[in-house]
Design a protein around this motif. Structure first.
Motif, PDB file in Angstrom:
ATOM      1  N   HIS A  69      62.137 -15.978  10.435  1.00 57.94           N
ATOM      2  CA  HIS A  69      63.220 -15.028  10.529  1.00 57.94           C
ATOM      3  C   HIS A  69      63.241 -14.864  12.223  1.00 57.94           C
ATOM      4  CE1 HIS A  69      65.686 -11.377  11.222  1.00 57.94           C
ATOM      5  NE2 HIS A  69      64.588 -10.891  11.673  1.00 57.94           N
ATOM      6  N   LEU A  70      62.001 -14.682  12.648  1.00 56.41           N
ATOM      7  CA  LEU A  70      61.843 -14.455  14.185  1.00 56.41           C
ATOM      8  C   LEU A  70      62.254 -15.544  14.891  1.00 56.41           C
ATOM      9  CD1 LEU A  70      58.553 -12.505  14.193  1.00 56.41           C
ATOM     10  CD2 LEU A  70      60.787 -11.581  14.219  1.00 56.41           C
ATOM     11  N   GLY A  74      66.193 -16.462  17.861  1.00 60.98           N
ATOM     12  CA  GLY A  74      66.618 -17.152  19.107  1.00 60.98           C
ATOM     13  C   GLY A  74      65.771 -16.436  20.181  1.00 60.98           C
ATOM     14  N   ARG A  75      65.833 -17.141  21.469  1.00 58.88           N
ATOM     15  CA  ARG A  75      64.927 -17.057  22.362  1.00 58.88           C
ATOM     16  C   ARG A  75      64.937 -15.648  22.932  1.00 58.88           C
ATOM     17  NH1 ARG A  75      62.188 -20.624  25.690  1.00 58.88           N
ATOM     18  NH2 ARG A  75      63.406 -22.318  24.617  1.00 58.88           N
ATOM     19  N   ASP A  76      66.226 -15.193  22.977  1.00 59.46           N
ATOM     20  CA  ASP A  76      66.758 -13.939  23.775  1.00 59.46           C
ATOM     21  C   ASP A  76      66.575 -12.728  22.890  1.00 59.46           C
ATOM     22  OD1 ASP A  76      67.033 -15.058  26.202  1.00 59.46           O
ATOM     23  OD2 ASP A  76      69.016 -15.768  25.641  1.00 59.46           O
ATOM     24  N   ARG A  77      66.605 -12.808  21.688  1.00 60.47           N
ATOM     25  CA  ARG A  77      66.700 -11.658  20.592  1.00 60.47           C
ATOM     26  C   ARG A  77      65.318 -11.121  20.324  1.00 60.47           C
ATOM     27  NH1 ARG A  77      71.700 -12.767  16.317  1.00 60.47           N
ATOM     28  NH2 ARG A  77      73.164 -13.315  18.127  1.00 60.47           N
ATOM     29  N   TRP A  78      64.134 -11.880  20.708  1.00 59.98           N
ATOM     30  CA  TRP A  78      63.020 -11.467  20.112  1.00 59.98           C
ATOM     31  C   TRP A  78      61.951 -11.396  21.419  1.00 59.98           C
ATOM     32  CZ3 TRP A  78      57.645 -13.466  19.842  1.00 59.98           C
ATOM     33  CH2 TRP A  78      57.023 -12.639  19.038  1.00 59.98           C
ATOM     34  N   SER A  79      61.496 -10.135  21.361  1.00 57.23           N
ATOM     35  CA  SER A  79      60.435  -9.774  22.733  1.00 57.23           C
ATOM     36  C   SER A  79      59.200  -9.555  22.206  1.00 57.23           C
ATOM     37  CB  SER A  79      61.177  -8.544  23.551  1.00 57.23           C
ATOM     38  OG  SER A  79      61.130  -7.491  22.719  1.00 57.23           O
ATOM     39  N   GLY A  80      58.790  -9.744  21.151  1.00 51.39           N
ATOM     40  CA  GLY A  80      57.309  -9.717  20.576  1.00 51.39           C
ATOM     41  C   GLY A  80      57.352  -8.277  19.760  1.00 51.39           C
ATOM     42  N   VAL A 107      48.817 -15.351  13.769  1.00 44.46           N
ATOM     43  CA  VAL A 107      49.823 -16.558  13.113  1.00 44.46           C
ATOM     44  C   VAL A 107      51.134 -16.043  13.470  1.00 44.46           C
ATOM     45  CG1 VAL A 107      50.796 -17.269  10.938  1.00 44.46           C
ATOM     46  CG2 VAL A 107      48.169 -16.811  11.092  1.00 44.46           C
ATOM     47  N   VAL A 108      51.689 -14.906  13.142  1.00 47.95           N
ATOM     48  CA  VAL A 108      53.164 -14.485  13.649  1.00 47.95           C
ATOM     49  C   VAL A 108      53.354 -14.635  15.332  1.00 47.95           C
ATOM     50  CG1 VAL A 108      55.010 -12.771  13.981  1.00 47.95           C
ATOM     51  CG2 VAL A 108      53.393 -12.846  11.813  1.00 47.95           C
ATOM     52  N   VAL A 109      52.567 -14.309  16.029  1.00 48.23           N
ATOM     53  CA  VAL A 109      52.737 -14.668  17.584  1.00 48.23           C
ATOM     54  C   VAL A 109      52.565 -15.849  17.979  1.00 48.23           C
ATOM     55  CG1 VAL A 109      52.022 -13.885  19.941  1.00 48.23           C
ATOM     56  CG2 VAL A 109      52.112 -12.115  18.159  1.00 48.23           C
ATOM     57  N   VAL A 110      51.750 -16.429  17.603  1.00 51.32           N
ATOM     58  CA  VAL A 110      51.309 -18.158  18.104  1.00 51.32           C
ATOM     59  C   VAL A 110      52.514 -18.862  17.395  1.00 51.32           C
ATOM     60  CG1 VAL A 110      49.851 -19.988  17.732  1.00 51.32           C
ATOM     61  CG2 VAL A 110      49.017 -17.629  18.321  1.00 51.32           C
ATOM     62  N   LEU A 111      52.689 -18.844  16.163  1.00 50.28           N
ATOM     63  CA  LEU A 111      53.948 -19.582  15.596  1.00 50.28           C
ATOM     64  C   LEU A 111      55.109 -19.390  16.162  1.00 50.28           C
ATOM     65  CD1 LEU A 111      52.830 -19.935  11.650  1.00 50.28           C
ATOM     66  CD2 LEU A 111      52.470 -21.609  13.618  1.00 50.28           C
ATOM     67  N   VAL A 112      55.682 -18.183  16.401  1.00 51.55           N
ATOM     68  CA  VAL A 112      56.957 -17.846  17.080  1.00 51.55           C
ATOM     69  C   VAL A 112      56.875 -18.407  18.425  1.00 51.55           C
ATOM     70  CG1 VAL A 112      58.495 -15.963  17.564  1.00 51.55           C
ATOM     71  CG2 VAL A 112      57.314 -16.039  15.307  1.00 51.55           C
ATOM     72  N   GLY A 113      55.815 -18.272  19.098  1.00 49.17           N
ATOM     73  CA  GLY A 113      55.750 -18.684  20.601  1.00 49.17           C
ATOM     74  C   GLY A 113      55.978 -20.316  20.724  1.00 49.17           C
ATOM     75  N   ILE A 237      63.667  -8.126   7.297  1.00 45.86           N
ATOM     76  CA  ILE A 237      64.772  -8.610   8.079  1.00 45.86           C
ATOM     77  C   ILE A 237      65.988  -7.912   8.562  1.00 45.86           C
ATOM     78  CG2 ILE A 237      66.614 -10.362   8.190  1.00 45.86           C
ATOM     79  CD1 ILE A 237      64.874 -12.161   6.661  1.00 45.86           C
ATOM     80  N   ALA A 238      66.275  -6.656   7.659  1.00 44.68           N
ATOM     81  CA  ALA A 238      67.425  -5.746   8.015  1.00 44.68           C
ATOM     82  C   ALA A 238      66.768  -4.895   9.195  1.00 44.68           C
ATOM     83  CB  ALA A 238      67.539  -4.987   6.798  1.00 44.68           C
ATOM     84  N   LEU A 239      65.539  -4.488   9.089  1.00 40.92           N
ATOM     85  CA  LEU A 239      64.694  -3.807  10.018  1.00 40.92           C
ATOM     86  C   LEU A 239      64.917  -4.432  11.441  1.00 40.92           C
ATOM     87  CD1 LEU A 239      63.104  -1.223  11.059  1.00 40.92           C
ATOM     88  CD2 LEU A 239      61.178  -2.724  10.244  1.00 40.92           C
ATOM     89  N   ASP A 240      64.537  -5.640  11.357  1.00 38.73           N
ATOM     90  CA  ASP A 240      64.632  -6.378  12.587  1.00 38.73           C
ATOM     91  C   ASP A 240      66.004  -6.425  13.333  1.00 38.73           C
ATOM     92  OD1 ASP A 240      62.007  -7.223  13.013  1.00 38.73           O
ATOM     93  OD2 ASP A 240      62.118  -8.894  12.211  1.00 38.73           O
ATOM     94  N   SER A 241      67.121  -6.504  12.427  1.00 39.89           N
ATOM     95  CA  SER A 241      68.307  -6.754  12.760  1.00 39.89           C
ATOM     96  C   SER A 241      68.912  -5.415  13.550  1.00 39.89           C
ATOM     97  CB  SER A 241      69.177  -6.858  11.716  1.00 39.89           C
ATOM     98  OG  SER A 241      69.170  -8.195  11.122  1.00 39.89           O
ATOM     99  N   THR A 242      68.381  -4.082  12.697  1.00 38.40           N
ATOM    100  CA  THR A 242      68.673  -2.875  13.303  1.00 38.40           C
ATOM    101  C   THR A 242      68.108  -2.660  14.622  1.00 38.40           C
ATOM    102  OG1 THR A 242      68.930  -2.015  10.825  1.00 38.40           O
ATOM    103  CG2 THR A 242      68.559  -0.537  12.819  1.00 38.40           C
ATOM    104  N   LEU A 243      66.771  -3.063  14.868  1.00 37.42           N
ATOM    105  CA  LEU A 243      66.266  -2.957  15.956  1.00 37.42           C
ATOM    106  C   LEU A 243      67.111  -3.719  17.194  1.00 37.42           C
ATOM    107  CD1 LEU A 243      62.536  -2.891  15.094  1.00 37.42           C
ATOM    108  CD2 LEU A 243      63.888  -1.056  15.709  1.00 37.42           C
ATOM    109  N   TRP A 244      67.453  -5.081  16.911  1.00 35.23           N
ATOM    110  CA  TRP A 244      67.893  -5.894  17.833  1.00 35.23           C
ATOM    111  C   TRP A 244      69.226  -5.385  18.040  1.00 35.23           C
ATOM    112  CZ3 TRP A 244      72.436  -8.770  17.621  1.00 35.23           C
ATOM    113  CH2 TRP A 244      72.528  -9.499  18.914  1.00 35.23           C
TER     114      TRP A 244
END
Length: 574
Positions: A69-70, A74-80, A107-113, A237-244
């Motif tokens: 999901h992260l 996309g590149r500009d929507r996730w700031s960690g 795992v989350v940070v490395v794989l997404v990065g 995923i709904a939480l991430d969408s709200t924050l974004w």
């Protein structure tokens, strides 16, 4: 203009504004030592790093969904700082302790990065501060007497109301330590919290509430029915969408909707940061304000839609003409600004301004119609001209209007030409009182022909201030022109001069008098009629008055100037 291009300047506020390499390096080293020590001790003692069996696989599936999901954001929507990864990490922390939670975070940070080809420094820093947050939260749990491991997890079925403060304090500690470094430096001194930083506070409040609500539920399901754990992907995923969405709305507040350039609010916040950075290294910062000449005529002739299309072309030209490191913004209407975070000197900033004006003044094409919109620019430099962001913006604006009035293209701020300084504002008030009290004098300078005969007189206005003494005419006339007091001064001079001419004519002295008139007077509707009325009131023939008008009056508003001059000629005034 591509959306990614238009949003680029605003996105610079995100990420690592204000994080110095030294702070980041310390955080990375400390987090690496912490996690490495934990791994070594756990493995050397023969203990597990992560639960196995149905719980382990279910958590792994949920982690994989979160990572996917992260990546999809996309590149500009996730700031960690996504809520899904934080909720999952906190749940594992409450169940199995800090080491298992640190493994999930890595795992989350490395794989997404890796999937997003993120900069290695950014990925390392995100992972480091998250691990530090996990470690601080684990200390809170330990203070309450809870030290969880994979072999002895914390049983959520044993939780009660008394455990709520512990869970709340653990979540708050995790957020404060792991998120604070990612945005704390975005609030420059004296400028207040920037819009994005203020929205970050809101996001972290929403995230904390979500963590308290979702993380314990994940713990309960993991210990009772782990096969249902992947279903938590939906609320996460709904939480991430709200924050974004909250972050996107904050960025929209900082962006001009037409051109995509940053707006005035962004500019002020960015200037504060640039001034602090420049002061830290002993450098200068400069601000260039640019205004398009005759743009109103385009709107009036071709319509606002055509004007908007021209503004898009201007914004693109400005973006392409920017020197390295410079940042552009649209302040509204046909006014733009360019920030030079560092500049060698005032001369260098002036050179950049001339380059930008030249780029914007070349012909534009609109549906086959070639248009030339010249530009005027004002330059103000910190700390030479202003100590803060608001002062720099105001003084660049003063210089820009000076360039517009004098048609010089580019002007650098000069305090002696600024009618809005405290000293000159005081002088403006004194001049208004002097005019009302009749304390401004007129001196009459003879005009002599080559044969020695006096052909006429020129009225010269003089003012002796009761405290400052004689004030130079160019100083108080400039104040009157820039403040709106000029019509009052012109009326005073005309009234005084015509009264004097009437007295001389009664004494048998018939000599014409010349009076200087400002451009603002010529462009004022009804000016010719008011002059004729004064002549009639004093009983002075029109031939006894001459008006001296500078030629650039014709350039500013040719039609209105021509109408005024025709009206004066019709009344017999030369």
């Amino acid at each position: 203009m591509k959306p990614t291009e238009s949003a680029a300047p605003v996105s610079r506020l995100q990420g690592f504004v204000g994080l110095t390499p030294k702070v980041g390096a310390v955080a990375i080293v400390f987090a690496f030592v912490l996690i490495a020590t934990g791994f070594y001790r756990t493995l050397s003692e023969g203990r597990a790093l992560f639960p196995d069996g149905e719980v382990g696989w279910s958590l792994a599936v949920l982690t994989g969904v979160v990572v996917g999901h992260l990546v999809a954001l996309g590149r500009d929507r996730w700031s960690g700082g996504a809520g899904s990864g934080a909720a999952l990490t906190l749940a594992v922390l409450l169940l199995y302790g800090w080491l298992a939670a640190g493994l999930v975070s890595l795992v989350v940070v490395v794989l997404v990065g890796v999937a997003r080809r993120q900069r290695w420094w950014q990925g390392l820093l995100h992972g480091a501060v998250d691990i530090l947050g996990i470690g601080a939260a684990a200390l809170v749990l330990a203070a309450f007497g809870d030290v969880q491991t994979v072999e002895s997890p914390w049983q959520p079925l044993d939780w009660g109301i008394a455990d709520l403060p512990e869970i709340l304090l653990t979540a708050c500690t995790y957020l404060l330590v792991s998120r604070l470094l990612l945005w704390y430096a975005g609030a420059p001194q004296g400028g207040g919290l920037p819009t994005v930083a203020r929205t970050a506070l809101l996001r972290q409040g929403l995230l904390m509430a979500a963590l308290i609500g979702i993380a314990p539920l994940i713990c309960v399901v993991a210990m009772t029915m782990p096969v249902l754990l992947p279903l938590f992907a939906v609320p996460l995923i709904a939480l991430d969408s709200t924050l974004w969405i909250a972050r996107a709305r904050a960025e929209e507040q900082l962006r001009d909707p037409l051109t995509g350039l940053p707006n005035r609010q962004w500019l002020l916040e960015r200037i504060w940061t640039a001034l602090e950075d420049a002061e830290a290294v002993g450098a200068r910062s400069a601000l260039v304000l640019i205004d398009l000449d005759r743009f109103r005529a385009v709107n009036d002739t071709l319509g606002h839609l055509a004007g908007d299309r021209l503004l898009l072309q201007i914004a693109e030209r400005l973006r392409l003409a920017l020197p390295r490191g410079a940042e552009a913004a649209r302040l509204g209407g046909d006014e733009f600004a360019v920030l030079l975070p560092t500049t060698d000197s005032t001369t260098s900033a002036q050179r950049v301004a001339r380059h930008l004006v030249a780029a914007l003044s070349s012909p534009l094409d609109l549906d086959g119609l070639t248009l030339v919109l010249e530009a005027s620019a004002g330059v103000a430099v910190h700390p030479d001209h202003a100590p803060d962001a608001e002062g720099l913006l105001r003084r660049a604006d003063v210089a820009m209007y000076q360039a517009k009035r004098d048609r010089t293209g580019v002007e650098v701020y000069e305090s002696k030409r600024d009618s809005n300084t405290p000293d000159r504002l005081g002088l403006l008030g004194d001049l208004r009182r002097a005019l009302d009290a009749g304390e401004v004098e007129l001196h009459y300078q003879p005009k002599v022909r080559f044969d020695g005969q006096v052909a006429g007189l020129e009225a010269l206005v003089r003012w002796v201030h009761p405290e400052r003494g004689r004030v130079p005419p160019d100083e108080f006339i400039a104040i009157a022109e820039s403040s709106g007091l000029m019509p009052h001064l012109t009326e005073y001079v005309l009234e005084t001069a015509l009264a004097q001419v009437a007295r001389w004519r009664a004494q048998g002295l018939f000599v014409p008098v010349a009076v200087n008139v400002s451009p603002r007077d010529v462009h004022t509707p009804g000016f010719a009629g008011s002059v004729a009325a004064r002549l009639a009131r004093h009983g002075v023939p029109a031939g006894a008055l001459q008006l001296e008008i500078t030629e650039h009056v014709l350039l500013e508003d040719p039609q209105r100037a021509a109408d005024t001059l025709a009206g004066l000629t019709g009344h017999g005034v030369k």
